[in-house]
Design a protein around this motif. Structure first.
Motif, PDB file in Angstrom:
ATOM      1  N   ASP A  54       0.561  -1.060  -0.594  1.00 17.29           N
ATOM      2  CA  ASP A  54      -0.108   0.291   0.095  1.00 17.29           C
ATOM      3  C   ASP A  54       0.607   1.032  -0.107  1.00 17.29           C
ATOM      4  OD1 ASP A  54       0.568  -0.652   2.853  1.00 17.29           O
ATOM      5  OD2 ASP A  54      -0.615   1.042   3.534  1.00 17.29           O
ATOM      6  N   LYS A  55       1.775   1.615   0.602  1.00 18.60           N
ATOM      7  CA  LYS A  55       2.999   2.244   0.545  1.00 18.60           C
ATOM      8  C   LYS A  55       3.360   2.938  -0.808  1.00 18.60           C
ATOM      9  CE  LYS A  55       2.660   3.386   4.656  1.00 18.60           C
ATOM     10  NZ  LYS A  55       1.367   3.478   5.315  1.00 18.60           N
ATOM     11  N   LEU A  56       3.923   1.535  -1.264  1.00 20.21           N
ATOM     12  CA  LEU A  56       3.943   2.004  -3.124  1.00 20.21           C
ATOM     13  C   LEU A  56       3.066   2.538  -3.673  1.00 20.21           C
ATOM     14  CD1 LEU A  56       5.879   1.959  -5.127  1.00 20.21           C
ATOM     15  CD2 LEU A  56       4.788  -0.747  -5.843  1.00 20.21           C
ATOM     16  N   GLY A  57       2.034   2.024  -3.885  1.00 20.33           N
ATOM     17  CA  GLY A  57       0.615   3.107  -3.908  1.00 20.33           C
ATOM     18  C   GLY A  57       0.141   4.177  -3.322  1.00 20.33           C
ATOM     19  N   HIS A  58       0.540   4.927  -2.474  1.00 20.46           N
ATOM     20  CA  HIS A  58      -0.048   6.121  -1.995  1.00 20.46           C
ATOM     21  C   HIS A  58       1.925   6.673  -1.846  1.00 20.46           C
ATOM     22  CE1 HIS A  58      -3.203   5.755   0.272  1.00 20.46           C
ATOM     23  NE2 HIS A  58      -2.802   4.790   0.897  1.00 20.46           N
ATOM     24  N   LEU A  59       2.963   6.373  -2.694  1.00 13.73           N
ATOM     25  CA  LEU A  59       4.147   6.849  -3.493  1.00 13.73           C
ATOM     26  C   LEU A  59       3.572   7.592  -4.593  1.00 13.73           C
ATOM     27  CD1 LEU A  59       7.402   7.658  -2.995  1.00 13.73           C
ATOM     28  CD2 LEU A  59       7.228   5.377  -4.104  1.00 13.73           C
ATOM     29  N   ALA A  60       2.862   6.301  -5.607  1.00 12.78           N
ATOM     30  CA  ALA A  60       2.490   6.524  -6.694  1.00 12.78           C
ATOM     31  C   ALA A  60       1.099   7.930  -6.554  1.00 12.78           C
ATOM     32  CB  ALA A  60       1.734   4.876  -7.611  1.00 12.78           C
ATOM     33  N   GLN A  61       0.401   7.612  -5.484  1.00 16.46           N
ATOM     34  CA  GLN A  61      -0.719   8.746  -5.774  1.00 16.46           C
ATOM     35  C   GLN A  61      -0.282  10.325  -5.320  1.00 16.46           C
ATOM     36  OE1 GLN A  61      -2.929   7.946  -1.295  1.00 16.46           O
ATOM     37  NE2 GLN A  61      -4.431   8.202  -2.995  1.00 16.46           N
ATOM     38  N   GLY A  62       1.138   9.839  -5.405  1.00 14.45           N
ATOM     39  CA  GLY A  62       1.716  11.822  -5.507  1.00 14.45           C
ATOM     40  C   GLY A  62       2.519  11.656  -6.727  1.00 14.45           C
ATOM     41  N   PHE A  63       3.417  11.042  -6.953  1.00  9.68           N
ATOM     42  CA  PHE A  63       4.571  10.642  -8.360  1.00  9.68           C
ATOM     43  C   PHE A  63       3.905  10.559  -9.124  1.00  9.68           C
ATOM     44  CE2 PHE A  63       7.615   9.324 -11.170  1.00  9.68           C
ATOM     45  CZ  PHE A  63       8.939   9.359 -10.400  1.00  9.68           C
ATOM     46  N   ILE A  64       2.080   9.859  -9.792  1.00  6.98           N
ATOM     47  CA  ILE A  64       1.965   9.659 -10.913  1.00  6.98           C
ATOM     48  C   ILE A  64       0.990  11.635 -11.276  1.00  6.98           C
ATOM     49  CG2 ILE A  64      -0.003   8.771 -12.734  1.00  6.98           C
ATOM     50  CD1 ILE A  64       2.829   6.744 -10.521  1.00  6.98           C
ATOM     51  N   PRO A  65       0.541  12.226 -10.004  1.00  7.52           N
ATOM     52  CA  PRO A  65      -0.643  13.142 -10.201  1.00  7.52           C
ATOM     53  C   PRO A  65       0.445  14.137 -10.221  1.00  7.52           C
ATOM     54  CG  PRO A  65      -1.870  11.510  -8.485  1.00  7.52           C
ATOM     55  CD  PRO A  65      -0.034  11.022  -9.096  1.00  7.52           C
ATOM     56  N   ALA A  66       1.723  13.861  -9.928  1.00  5.86           N
ATOM     57  CA  ALA A  66       2.234  15.437  -9.918  1.00  5.86           C
ATOM     58  C   ALA A  66       2.888  15.705 -11.051  1.00  5.86           C
ATOM     59  CB  ALA A  66       3.884  15.499  -9.025  1.00  5.86           C
ATOM     60  N   ILE A  67       3.139  14.669 -12.145  1.00  4.06           N
ATOM     61  CA  ILE A  67       3.511  14.768 -13.698  1.00  4.06           C
ATOM     62  C   ILE A  67       2.185  15.081 -14.334  1.00  4.06           C
ATOM     63  CG2 ILE A  67       4.483  13.958 -15.859  1.00  4.06           C
ATOM     64  CD1 ILE A  67       6.260  15.012 -13.670  1.00  4.06           C
ATOM     65  N   VAL A  68       1.089  14.688 -13.824  1.00  4.10           N
ATOM     66  CA  VAL A  68      -0.263  15.416 -14.894  1.00  4.10           C
ATOM     67  C   VAL A  68      -0.397  16.704 -14.344  1.00  4.10           C
ATOM     68  CG1 VAL A  68      -2.673  14.837 -14.772  1.00  4.10           C
ATOM     69  CG2 VAL A  68      -0.944  12.389 -14.667  1.00  4.10           C
ATOM     70  N   VAL A  69      -0.753  17.193 -12.374  1.00  2.00           N
ATOM     71  CA  VAL A  69      -0.660  17.919 -12.145  1.00  2.00           C
ATOM     72  C   VAL A  69      -0.279  19.606 -12.911  1.00  2.00           C
ATOM     73  CG1 VAL A  69      -0.954  19.836 -10.886  1.00  2.00           C
ATOM     74  CG2 VAL A  69      -2.609  17.285 -10.464  1.00  2.00           C
ATOM     75  N   ARG A  70       1.352  19.046 -12.852  1.00  2.00           N
ATOM     76  CA  ARG A  70       2.343  19.899 -13.586  1.00  2.00           C
ATOM     77  C   ARG A  70       1.822  20.110 -15.141  1.00  2.00           C
ATOM     78  NH1 ARG A  70       7.602  19.892 -16.233  1.00  2.00           N
ATOM     79  NH2 ARG A  70       9.159  21.733 -15.131  1.00  2.00           N
ATOM     80  N   GLU A  71       1.819  18.772 -16.235  1.00  2.00           N
ATOM     81  CA  GLU A  71       1.769  19.471 -17.230  1.00  2.00           C
ATOM     82  C   GLU A  71      -0.010  19.923 -17.609  1.00  2.00           C
ATOM     83  OE1 GLU A  71       0.631  16.114 -21.620  1.00  2.00           O
ATOM     84  OE2 GLU A  71       1.598  15.891 -20.096  1.00  2.00           O
ATOM     85  N   VAL A  72      -1.201  19.654 -16.414  1.00  2.00           N
ATOM     86  CA  VAL A  72      -2.588  20.658 -17.308  1.00  2.00           C
ATOM     87  C   VAL A  72      -2.108  22.206 -16.498  1.00  2.00           C
ATOM     88  CG1 VAL A  72      -4.998  21.259 -15.621  1.00  2.00           C
ATOM     89  CG2 VAL A  72      -3.811  18.804 -16.296  1.00  2.00           C
ATOM     90  N   LEU A  73      -1.235  22.437 -15.393  1.00  2.00           N
ATOM     91  CA  LEU A  73      -0.808  23.680 -15.402  1.00  2.00           C
ATOM     92  C   LEU A  73       0.251  24.863 -16.100  1.00  2.00           C
ATOM     93  CD1 LEU A  73       0.037  23.294 -11.622  1.00  2.00           C
ATOM     94  CD2 LEU A  73      -2.286  24.043 -12.084  1.00  2.00           C
ATOM     95  N   ILE A  74       0.407  24.107 -16.475  1.00  2.00           N
ATOM     96  CA  ILE A  74       1.354  24.573 -17.430  1.00  2.00           C
ATOM     97  C   ILE A  74       0.956  24.893 -18.386  1.00  2.00           C
ATOM     98  CG2 ILE A  74       3.965  24.613 -18.631  1.00  2.00           C
ATOM     99  CD1 ILE A  74       5.071  22.780 -16.489  1.00  2.00           C
ATOM    100  N   ARG A  75       0.118  24.040 -19.693  1.00  2.00           N
ATOM    101  CA  ARG A  75       0.238  24.159 -20.505  1.00  2.00           C
ATOM    102  C   ARG A  75      -1.562  25.349 -20.471  1.00  2.00           C
ATOM    103  NH1 ARG A  75      -1.391  18.201 -22.747  1.00  2.00           N
ATOM    104  NH2 ARG A  75      -2.360  19.408 -24.656  1.00  2.00           N
ATOM    105  N   ASN A  76      -1.925  25.825 -19.652  1.00  2.00           N
ATOM    106  CA  ASN A  76      -2.891  25.781 -18.778  1.00  2.00           C
ATOM    107  C   ASN A  76      -2.830  27.364 -19.055  1.00  2.00           C
ATOM    108  OD1 ASN A  76      -5.185  25.025 -20.412  1.00  2.00           O
ATOM    109  ND2 ASN A  76      -5.543  23.115 -18.724  1.00  2.00           N
ATOM    110  N   HIS A  77      -1.599  27.554 -18.294  1.00  2.00           N
ATOM    111  CA  HIS A  77      -0.996  28.926 -18.137  1.00  2.00           C
ATOM    112  C   HIS A  77      -1.528  29.169 -16.578  1.00  2.00           C
ATOM    113  CE1 HIS A  77       0.975  29.032 -21.861  1.00  2.00           C
ATOM    114  NE2 HIS A  77      -0.389  28.796 -22.974  1.00  2.00           N
ATOM    115  N   VAL A  78      -2.196  28.376 -16.053  1.00  2.00           N
ATOM    116  CA  VAL A  78      -1.948  28.331 -14.460  1.00  2.00           C
ATOM    117  C   VAL A  78      -1.134  29.271 -14.040  1.00  2.00           C
ATOM    118  CG1 VAL A  78      -3.497  27.767 -12.558  1.00  2.00           C
ATOM    119  CG2 VAL A  78      -4.057  26.663 -15.505  1.00  2.00           C
ATOM    120  N   VAL A  79      -0.178  28.648 -13.220  1.00  2.00           N
ATOM    121  CA  VAL A  79       0.756  29.860 -12.413  1.00  2.00           C
ATOM    122  C   VAL A  79       1.082  30.331 -13.782  1.00  2.00           C
ATOM    123  CG1 VAL A  79       3.213  29.644 -11.249  1.00  2.00           C
ATOM    124  CG2 VAL A  79       0.499  27.241 -11.530  1.00  2.00           C
TER     125      VAL A  79
END
Length: 170
Positions: free
Chosen positions: A64-89
């Protein structure tokens, strides 16, 4: 496994309008596999977790700790991409802070969902929660999500920037 199925649906619906980078799609696939394996066995009984526990010592299956590590790791890249491409930040200095904050919010929501499932179904709670008697499970889950988000940004930030630059405008 429901989050993996929801992600598949959302990705299918947005593929033409908002295609993600190869890195994001690859990481989403890895996360989906982690979720499906955990869902198949229940997180407390995944053989990989037992093998790791036997190797490093300890009586707890930590898949489960691998799952929670991934729960931060993977969304970080997706969120980063959405924020950058939509010029949110506007300033890149805030980008990592906002990405990590969103990842922690996602992790907190998941912990609340785990709690609600435990309240609704006492029998299914042990299988779903996978706490295995560890009183700090929720806090350590959040820490692993934080660690995953930070690692993703540190390890893949430059590669992700390159892929974003090379990707044709939508």
């Amino acid at each position: 496994m429901i989050p993996a199925l929801i992600a598949l649906f959302v990705l299918g619906m947005t593929r033409k309008r908002f295609p993600l980078t190869t890195l994001a799609y690859t990481l989403i696939l890895v996360h989906a596999v982690i979720l499906m394996v955990g869902g198949h066995y229940t997180y407390a009984e995944v053989p990989l977790g037992d093998w790791v526990s036997d190797w490093v010592g300890g009586g707890r299956n930590n898949y489960d700790k691998l799952g929670h590590l991934a729960q931060g790791f993977i969304p970080a890249i997706v969120v980063r991409e959405v924020l950058i491409r939509n010029h949110v930040v506007a300033r890149r200095g805030w980008l990592s802070f906002i990405v990590i904050s969103i990842c922690l919010a996602i992790s907190a929501l998941y912990e609340l969902i785990e709690w609600w499932v435990a309240l609704i179904s006492a029998e299914a709670a042990d299988s779903f929660l996978g706490t295995q008697g560890y009183v700090w499970d929720t806090q350590s889950d959040m820490f692993f999500a934080l660690l995953g988000a930070g690692l993703a940004l540190a390890l893949f930030g430059k590669l992700h920037d390159r892929q974003l630059r090379d990707q044709a405008p939508v």
